[in-house]
Design a protein around this motif. Structure first.
Motif: not given
Length: 294
Positions: A93-98, A73-79, A31-32, A100-110
């Protein structure tokens, strides 16, 4: 968990880790925009100290050739990986990860909290200088204590909230010195019958100590800025010269030596600069202290 994730032409085989989507390193490399699957693992290895257990892990996965250990890697790790990557699609890719995080509502990985600016860090730096002027400690060791207390390599890595808490941390040590409750340090043995020094000499010694303190702070701050700039440039250099190394044990060893050289020489230089400027300042403080004895 059945989350389907895809970035551009890469479809990820999502790994469920505690109900959250984790991605395989070979697919992240694809992907990168890397042509070799192990590039992400190499990228991680150069920055392993910045990843936590909640960001990456090694698990055994079934493959056509049998069970095989794979780093995921978690999504945060991917970022974070995409922050270090220097490919043309890393930003997308960074924008895409963020997203996905917003869509999944993962505040930890913001996204990471905003780092403090130089202006916002100045009160902390000034307070450390005051602490150093009151305690038998050098500028470098003082900042190393602050950095260690808040888990960062330098104040440049502090968020605005961390700077505020660090300011309170340093202020507490200054207050302890003023109350006389700070841990006493062994007194320097001096002759009992020192000659009285002229007042003008004591004032010049005090002014000299202040100049040494300012010099120490300015030099160490500038040196760390240069080290950070050099680190960023070394990552870009590494991405360009990586294809020159053969993918053999000897080639990998040579590559590791080159990468280590680019990242460790500057760190050693910083420590040497801090030690040297600390010695200059502590010598000035010793003369000033002797001048105060009547």
């Amino acid at each position: 968990m059945s989350t389907a994730l895809a970035f551009q032409n890469t479809s990820f085989d999502v790994i469920d880790q505690n109900g959250k989507p984790w991605l395989r390193s070979p697919q992240i490399a694809e992907a990168l925009g890397y042509s070799q699957a192990n590039r992400v693992v190499d990228l991680y290895a150069r920055h392993a100290d910045e990843f936590t257990d909640s960001m990456t892990a090694v698990i055994t996965l079934p493959t056509s050739g049998g069970p095989q250990e794979t780093r995921i890697f978690s999504l945060r790790g991917c970022h974070l990986l995409a922050m270090f990557a220097r490919t043309s699609v890393a930003k997308a890719f960074r924008v895409w990860v963020l997203d996905v995080l917003e869509r999944l509502g993962e505040s930890e990985s913001s996204p990471q909290p905003r780092l403090a600016t130089k202006v916002e860090r100045k009160p902390l730096v000034d307070l450390v200088k005051l602490w150093v002027s009151m305690a038998p400690i050098g500028y470098g060791p003082a900042f190393r204590q602050v950095n260690a207390a808040f888990g960062v390599a330098s104040v440049e890595e502090m968020t605005t909230d961390m700077v505020l808490r660090a300011t309170g941390w340093v202020q507490a040590r200054i207050d302890a010195i003023q109350r006389g409750t700070a841990t006493p340090t062994p007194a320097i043995a001096v002759p009992h019958a020192l000659p009285a020094l002229p007042d003008d000499l004591r004032e010049r010694l005090k002014a000299h100590a202040n100049k040494c303190l300012d010099f120490t702070g300015d030099v160490c701050t500038r040196a760390r800025q240069l080290m950070c700039e050099g680190s960023r440039l070394s990552y870009e250099v590494a991405s360009h010269i990586d294809p020159l190394f053969h993918h053999t044990p000897s080639g990998y060893l040579n590559k590791t030596r080159v990468y280590d050289a680019m990242t460790t020489f500057s760190s050693s230089g910083i420590k040497a600069i801090e030690a040297g400027t600390d010695n200059i300042y502590l010598t000035a403080r010793l003369m000033e202290g002797l001048a105060a004895i009547r």
